[in-house]
Every structure is written in C-alpha cells, then in structure tokens.
Design a protein around this motif. Structure first.
Motif, PDB file in Angstrom:
ATOM      1  N   HIS A 146       0.838  -1.210   0.000  1.00  0.00           N
ATOM      2  CA  HIS A 146       0.000   0.000   0.000  1.00  0.00           C
ATOM      3  C   HIS A 146       0.872   1.260   0.000  1.00  0.00           C
ATOM      4  CE1 HIS A 146       0.291   0.825   4.416  1.00  0.00           C
ATOM      5  NE2 HIS A 146       0.230  -0.481   4.545  1.00  0.00           N
ATOM      6  N   ARG A 147       2.131   1.075  -0.407  1.00  0.00           N
ATOM      7  CA  ARG A 147       3.083   2.164  -0.638  1.00  0.00           C
ATOM      8  C   ARG A 147       3.187   3.120   0.555  1.00  0.00           C
ATOM      9  NH1 ARG A 147       5.334   2.433  -5.400  1.00  0.00           N
ATOM     10  NH2 ARG A 147       4.536   1.192  -7.146  1.00  0.00           N
ATOM     11  N   PRO A 148       3.609   2.610   1.710  1.00  0.00           N
ATOM     12  CA  PRO A 148       3.755   3.471   2.885  1.00  0.00           C
ATOM     13  C   PRO A 148       5.012   4.337   2.803  1.00  0.00           C
ATOM     14  CG  PRO A 148       4.546   1.284   3.388  1.00  0.00           C
ATOM     15  CD  PRO A 148       3.984   1.213   1.998  1.00  0.00           C
ATOM     16  N   LYS A 149       5.057   5.348   3.646  1.00  0.00           N
ATOM     17  CA  LYS A 149       6.261   6.170   3.786  1.00  0.00           C
ATOM     18  C   LYS A 149       7.099   5.724   4.990  1.00  0.00           C
ATOM     19  CE  LYS A 149       4.253  10.302   1.666  1.00  0.00           C
ATOM     20  NZ  LYS A 149       3.858  11.732   1.886  1.00  0.00           N
ATOM     21  N   LEU A 150       6.431   5.051   5.933  1.00  0.00           N
ATOM     22  CA  LEU A 150       7.096   4.574   7.143  1.00  0.00           C
ATOM     23  C   LEU A 150       6.726   3.120   7.365  1.00  0.00           C
ATOM     24  CD1 LEU A 150       8.618   4.967   9.887  1.00  0.00           C
ATOM     25  CD2 LEU A 150       6.424   5.741  10.837  1.00  0.00           C
ATOM     26  N   LEU A 151       7.726   2.291   7.608  1.00  0.00           N
ATOM     27  CA  LEU A 151       7.505   0.906   8.013  1.00  0.00           C
ATOM     28  C   LEU A 151       7.835   0.771   9.495  1.00  0.00           C
ATOM     29  CD1 LEU A 151       9.075  -1.304   5.165  1.00  0.00           C
ATOM     30  CD2 LEU A 151       6.645  -1.021   5.699  1.00  0.00           C
ATOM     31  N   VAL A 152       6.922   0.180  10.245  1.00  0.00           N
ATOM     32  CA  VAL A 152       7.149  -0.130  11.651  1.00  0.00           C
ATOM     33  C   VAL A 152       7.130  -1.647  11.765  1.00  0.00           C
ATOM     34  CG1 VAL A 152       6.303   0.111  14.008  1.00  0.00           C
ATOM     35  CG2 VAL A 152       6.101   2.032  12.413  1.00  0.00           C
ATOM     36  N   LEU A 153       8.265  -2.221  12.108  1.00  0.00           N
ATOM     37  CA  LEU A 153       8.455  -3.669  12.047  1.00  0.00           C
ATOM     38  C   LEU A 153       8.849  -4.203  13.416  1.00  0.00           C
ATOM     39  CD1 LEU A 153      10.693  -3.530   8.837  1.00  0.00           C
ATOM     40  CD2 LEU A 153       8.222  -3.964   8.902  1.00  0.00           C
ATOM     41  N   ASP A 154       8.034  -5.077  13.964  1.00  0.00           N
ATOM     42  CA  ASP A 154       8.295  -5.664  15.274  1.00  0.00           C
ATOM     43  C   ASP A 154       8.602  -7.140  15.089  1.00  0.00           C
ATOM     44  OD1 ASP A 154       8.491  -6.267  17.926  1.00  0.00           O
ATOM     45  OD2 ASP A 154       6.408  -5.829  18.448  1.00  0.00           O
TER      46      ASP A 154
END
Length: 282
Positions: A146-154
């Motif tokens: 969905h073409r994000p600007k920020l990835l938050v990966l846990d």
C-alpha cells in the motif's frame, strides 16, 4: 521532516515503566530498536501507532501526534508488521489482496502480486496452512504494497530462514532509497540490525541506553582483551563494563579515545556493545 520524534515519553504500568524516552528517526533512515523481552519495545511501538497514550512527553509520527484525531489521515502512510501476522484463517493470499485493495487508497496490486511471486507464496493456500515464516512473508508483502512512507516492524524477520531473511533485508534497504521512506525495526537478531540500520536505539528496563548513529557507535567503542593488570591500568572512564575471561584474563568494552594506542583492541559489534552496556546497567 523527521519520520518519528519521541520526546521525554513516560508510560507507567504495574511493575513496569517506560521512562523519559527520547529518540528521533530522520526521514530516509532505518532505526533499529533493541532490548531484551520486557524492555519496552512493544510499548514504544504501540504509542507510535496510537494504540497507547503516553502518561507524559510528546510523540510525533509523520508530523502528527498519534493520539490526535488527525492521525487517521496518515495511517495509510504507515506499514506495520508485528511479531505475529494476523489475517483471517480461511483467507488465502489472493483473497487477502482483494480485501486490502478495498481498504487502502494506494494499494498496488501489481506490487503485491510481485511479492507473492518473489516470496514463493501459494496464492490459493489458506492462511491457516501457512508456516510462521510464510505468514511473516505475507504480512511484509501486504505492508509494502500500500506504498507506505514509514515501516514499523516488530520482529518482522522472525521465523524466516537465513536466505529469505537476507532477501527481506535487501527489500527493506531498497525501500529507504526514496528520501521520504523510513523504517523503525525491532529485532533480536542483532547481526541483521548491524547490516541494515543507520541508527541503533537500545532499551533496558524501560530506559533508553543510547540512540546513536551506527557508524559512530562502532567507531566509539572497542573490545579490550588482556590481563587484569592491563585492565586496571586503564582510566575508569574508559571502561564501560569488564568481566573476567578464561585463566584470569579480562574482556571489556572500552571507549577507544581513552585507551592508549599501544593496546590493540578488537572490533566491537553492535551485539557486543549492547550486551556489555546491559550488564553494566544492572
């Protein structure tokens, strides 16, 4: 603009507190968030996503307070992969894609299909039949498509075999080649973070040990291996933490600038630095 700004964040629970947490993730960079189980990583991520409100301090994600009503408009610009992938058990990847296409304005079906092929995910197999590694790969494909600007990966690379994990790290690195793309990633695989990240932030018992540019961190510290007499001769400020090694020797994390040039130091890895600092903080 910074992708993430946390300033003096406080969050208190019975038996645990996140205390005076301040860190910044500049746009276009990758920050690794590390710490033992219970250090506060998941609490930090939940605050960033607006799932928890801090008891004190200020949070900004893509320029907005996650607790504000306006934050809903930037949520599509954030891709999230948690330590467990959550999709309806009866859906297969093709069906998941159809659902997400109706959820996200910027959904890129071609990109999603490409990741399914790249990760060798069977489009018609139900999610309930996926291994943990396959589930994580599907979650990563969905987050990126969905073409994000920020990835938050846990713990997004947990359960992946080394070859696939290395490929996923390359994908994350490619993602940040665009100047407005950023990543915050927590992981117990510190070698991955050393390879991938621009910044490292270390939490211990709810407190930030450091948040520092990775290259300067690796330049600042070294590992001393020698005799007790040599270690005792070092100035106190030079030694972060020391421990006895085999046959009465000493192994210590030291600040290179405070150690005489006549002593040879081993290279300190990110894992060395964090483990010594955690031991020193106990």
């Amino acid at each position: 603009m910074n992708a993430i700004e946390l300033s003096h964040i406080e969050k208190h629970f019975t038996g645990f507190s996140l205390q005076d947490l301040s860190l910044t993730v500049p746009s276009g960079s990758i920050c690794g968030l590390v710490g033992e189980n219970g250090a506060g990583k998941s609490t930090t991520i939940r605050i960033l996503m607006g799932a928890l409100r801090p008891d004190g301090g200020r949070a900004r994600v893509l320029g907005l307070d996650p607790a504000s009503p306006e934050f809903i408009r930037v949520k599509e610009d954030i891709g999230v992969v948690l330590d467990e992938a959550y999709f309806p058990e009866i859906l297969n990847p093709v069906q998941v894609g159809k659902v997400l296409a109706k959820t996200y304005r910027n959904w890129d079906q071609g990109m999603y299909d490409g990741y399914l092929d790249r990760f060798e995910l069977p489009g018609n197999r139900p999610f309930s039949k996926f291994s943990r590694g396959m589930k994580m790969k599907l979650a990563i494909a969905a987050a990126l498509s969905h073409r994000p600007k920020l990835l938050v990966l846990d713990e997004a690379t947990a359960g992946l075999d080394p070859i696939v994990r290395d490929e996923v790290l390359d994908i994350f690195y490619e993602f940040t080649r665009e100047e407005d793309h950023s990543i915050l990633i927590s992981s117990h695989i510190l070698s991955d973070l050393e390879k991938l990240c621009d910044y490292i932030a270390a939490l211990h018992h709810g407190r930030l040990l450091f948040c520092q540019d990775k290259d300067s961190l690796l330049e600042e510290y070294g590992v001393f291996v020698g005799t007790r007499e040599q270690a005792d001769a070092l100035v106190t400020e030079a030694v972060v933490y020391r421990e006895t090694s085999g046959y009465g020797g000493v192994r210590a994390l030291v600040r290179r600038s405070m150690v005489p040039g006549t002593l040879d130091l081993e290279r300190a890895s990110v894992e060395d630095i964090i483990l010594f600092m955690v031991k020193g903080a106990k």
